[in-house]
Design a protein around this motif. Sequence first.
Motif, PDB file in Angstrom:
ATOM      1  N   GLY A 184      -2.438  -3.934  -2.499  1.00 51.69           N
ATOM      2  CA  GLY A 184      -2.650  -3.672  -1.057  1.00 51.69           C
ATOM      3  C   GLY A 184      -3.984  -4.420  -0.290  1.00 51.69           C
ATOM      4  O   GLY A 184      -4.161  -4.500   0.664  1.00 51.69           O
ATOM      5  N   THR A 185      -4.855  -3.234  -0.555  1.00 50.64           N
ATOM      6  CA  THR A 185      -5.699  -2.655   0.171  1.00 50.64           C
ATOM      7  C   THR A 185      -6.659  -4.760   0.303  1.00 50.64           C
ATOM      8  O   THR A 185      -7.062  -4.901   1.045  1.00 50.64           O
ATOM      9  CB  THR A 185      -6.891  -2.516  -0.148  1.00 50.64           C
ATOM     10  OG1 THR A 185      -6.216  -0.944  -0.581  1.00 50.64           O
ATOM     11  CG2 THR A 185      -7.825  -1.954   0.509  1.00 50.64           C
TER      12      THR A 185
ATOM     13  N   LYS B 246       0.697  -1.099   0.221  1.00 51.12           N
ATOM     14  CA  LYS B 246       0.171   0.211  -0.269  1.00 51.12           C
ATOM     15  C   LYS B 246       0.714   1.638   0.313  1.00 51.12           C
ATOM     16  O   LYS B 246       0.791   2.283  -0.933  1.00 51.12           O
ATOM     17  CB  LYS B 246      -0.914  -0.173   1.759  1.00 51.12           C
ATOM     18  CG  LYS B 246      -2.145  -0.934   1.369  1.00 51.12           C
ATOM     19  CD  LYS B 246      -3.116  -0.820   2.765  1.00 51.12           C
ATOM     20  CE  LYS B 246      -4.004   0.450   2.344  1.00 51.12           C
ATOM     21  NZ  LYS B 246      -4.676   0.541   3.599  1.00 51.12           N
TER      22      LYS B 246
ATOM     23  N   TYR C 136      -2.075  -0.412  -5.099  1.00 50.43           N
ATOM     24  CA  TYR C 136      -2.504  -0.182  -3.844  1.00 50.43           C
ATOM     25  C   TYR C 136      -3.469  -0.919  -3.980  1.00 50.43           C
ATOM     26  O   TYR C 136      -3.950  -1.127  -2.627  1.00 50.43           O
ATOM     27  CB  TYR C 136      -2.612   1.833  -3.820  1.00 50.43           C
ATOM     28  CG  TYR C 136      -3.311   1.608  -2.261  1.00 50.43           C
ATOM     29  CD1 TYR C 136      -2.672   2.702  -1.649  1.00 50.43           C
ATOM     30  CD2 TYR C 136      -5.138   1.805  -2.875  1.00 50.43           C
ATOM     31  CE1 TYR C 136      -3.510   2.332  -0.418  1.00 50.43           C
ATOM     32  CE2 TYR C 136      -5.803   2.918  -1.264  1.00 50.43           C
ATOM     33  CZ  TYR C 136      -4.755   3.263  -0.489  1.00 50.43           C
ATOM     34  OH  TYR C 136      -4.471   3.567   0.939  1.00 50.43           O
TER      35      TYR C 136
ATOM     36  N   ARG D 202       0.784   3.935  -2.573  1.00 48.31           N
ATOM     37  CA  ARG D 202       0.649   5.700  -2.518  1.00 48.31           C
ATOM     38  C   ARG D 202       2.117   6.596  -2.884  1.00 48.31           C
ATOM     39  O   ARG D 202       1.367   7.476  -3.645  1.00 48.31           O
ATOM     40  CB  ARG D 202       0.314   5.494  -0.897  1.00 48.31           C
ATOM     41  CG  ARG D 202      -0.474   5.464  -0.527  1.00 48.31           C
ATOM     42  CD  ARG D 202      -0.386   6.590   1.615  1.00 48.31           C
ATOM     43  NE  ARG D 202      -1.585   5.339   2.301  1.00 48.31           N
ATOM     44  CZ  ARG D 202      -1.127   4.227   2.758  1.00 48.31           C
ATOM     45  NH1 ARG D 202      -0.205   3.672   2.814  1.00 48.31           N
ATOM     46  NH2 ARG D 202      -2.457   4.248   3.527  1.00 48.31           N
TER      47      ARG D 202
END
Length: 666
Positions: A344-345, A319, A341, A323
Amino acid sequence: MVTATPKIGQFPLEVQDYFPFEPRPGQSLMANEIYYGVLANNHVAIEGAAGMGKTVTCLSSLLPICKREGCTLLYTARTHTQIQRVIEELSMIYKIKGRHELTGISVYGRANMCLNPEVQGAPPVEAMEICGELRKTRRCRWYEELKSKEIDRMSGCFTSEYVREYGLEAEVCPYYLSKELMKHCNVIALTYVYLINPFMRSILFKTLDTSLESCVLVFDECHNLPDLAMHTMSLGVSDRGLKRALKEYHRYDAAGKYPLILKFLKHFKGYLDQVQQEYGAHPEEIEIGVDLQAFIPYLATFTKQNGAKDLFVLAREIKQFGRHIRRLKLEAKQSTYSSVYHFGTFLEQFISTVKDSQYLHYMILAKDRIQYYIRCIDCRGLLRPLQRARSIISMSGTLEPIDAYLDICGFPQHTRRRVLPSPFSHKLVRVFAMRGIDLTYFSRTTPQYQILAKRCLEVIRATPGNTAVFCASYDVLESFLKKTEFRRGIKDLGRPFYSERRDFTSRQNQEMITKFKTKGHQGKKAVLVGVCGGRNSEGVDFPGPEMITVIILGIPLARMTHSVNALITYYTEQFGVYKGKEYAYTLPALRRANQAAGRPIRTLRDYGVIVLLDDRYSHAYYRRFLSHWINENMVILNDQDGVLEGEVARFYLSQQNHENNIKGGF
């Protein structure tokens, strides 16, 4: 629990001081139920038909209590259109009743309110992070301008559109202006997600500087609440998404600073590729369960072989890299969405739910794609904190059986509940259920579809306006059109024909619906074919001439997929054998049918015919799940040639005679 209510026809005195219109049938009964229920510190659940004016009645019943106790009224609905309606009704109370102490605002998210093109239309979390980056680096001139001004306390009722236009004109940030205004409002209209999502809920109450205990909550169209709550906490990742993440990695980490992320992306995609190869290509979408006892060791092997601390730390690193990618895209003025991202979530969601029975892990396979999906199947944990509110009001036109709604949401069984009498006259609404029409799965033969086409054409011939045919599923729709001469029959009648399609974009669908509605206003008698549970059978209203007859083909029961079977099993464990399948399988289908059936009847002035083409709609068991007003106006017919056409023709002839009498002064 049946609750006693004061005499019908009388509003509580305090409510009369707020109610701005001439009362309609059922409004005083609803007002008494809400007012006295909340006074007694209860939650309230009400079913009332569309068109009876539930919004203004609810507002008028709650406002005097909120004023006396200093509570904030949080009025939630599913769509932005619905929450705008709340502020419009509040404005009528403000103007007509002179309640100038009232202040209200409708709330949109950053993506809808922000004036920065980088934020507009972005997913909520992404919009929040981009906004934060722009504010942190002082690159948002609208936010900087707002900070330099003193916000005066304002009175009145403001829609989000008004606040956004004001922000554009004054060159200040509309989103943060609305947050400042919220602090001084009696009524805040917002979508469900602000209360459902724990993170957004915490931000909301921090902004308001208040607590749940000091708020009255309203869930309008609350039949949507369980599914939307569960959908909010569900997430998936596909092989296509992983390909995009790998491409993104190679573009933004050319120096190879994050080799572990690259290896893990390939490792996870390798598992999806392996499953896809094992099951082969499928022309239709299928679901298979994930063997977590094999998959978890597969992931654990990776951490051991590559020196990773654990999956949670790896998810945070993914994540963080995502970013970084979004910041670089923002600086380059590109779309800031990051597949890295998102993965990762997803990985964080996987870790937190893999041992939680309230979440289902499964694969969705089609001929050219595969997706790992994590589906929340129990919303009670999400909604339980809301029970601390001063009171919760749940309202819908399709809420029966109310006990099931309370069970699924986890709301207390001592909640006051009321099914309001139908406001629709039998002279204006007629429902025909046909005995002898069998559209169960194994009876969907060509001869049966041909009978259905014949009955539909009979109804359309007898209808002096627009007609919609909503099918149980896309499979039924496509078979219905393919195996019959229905389309040719419509052409022979000279009726404009429109058909919903799976692959329609929102814009294509909207253009089709606009054309269909226009034909109705022009008296062209168009025909629309769609599906129950689709965009047009639930999300669109067709008042007046836009649709006067609706035909429902079959009961929209879900296919017995892996996820549906798992949901039935889980609900059986939670609620017992009898309720398990009913809550997981039967009830959602009949809710979809209810919604589709109600499309043409949106106001008390509307008239129309609803035709239910499936023998099961005449059975007592299935009728329990239909709305009260549908059951009250139902006539059961035996399936014979000409019977249905004759009944529909007589109904519309009576409507025409009634209108002629009015015009003639009788």
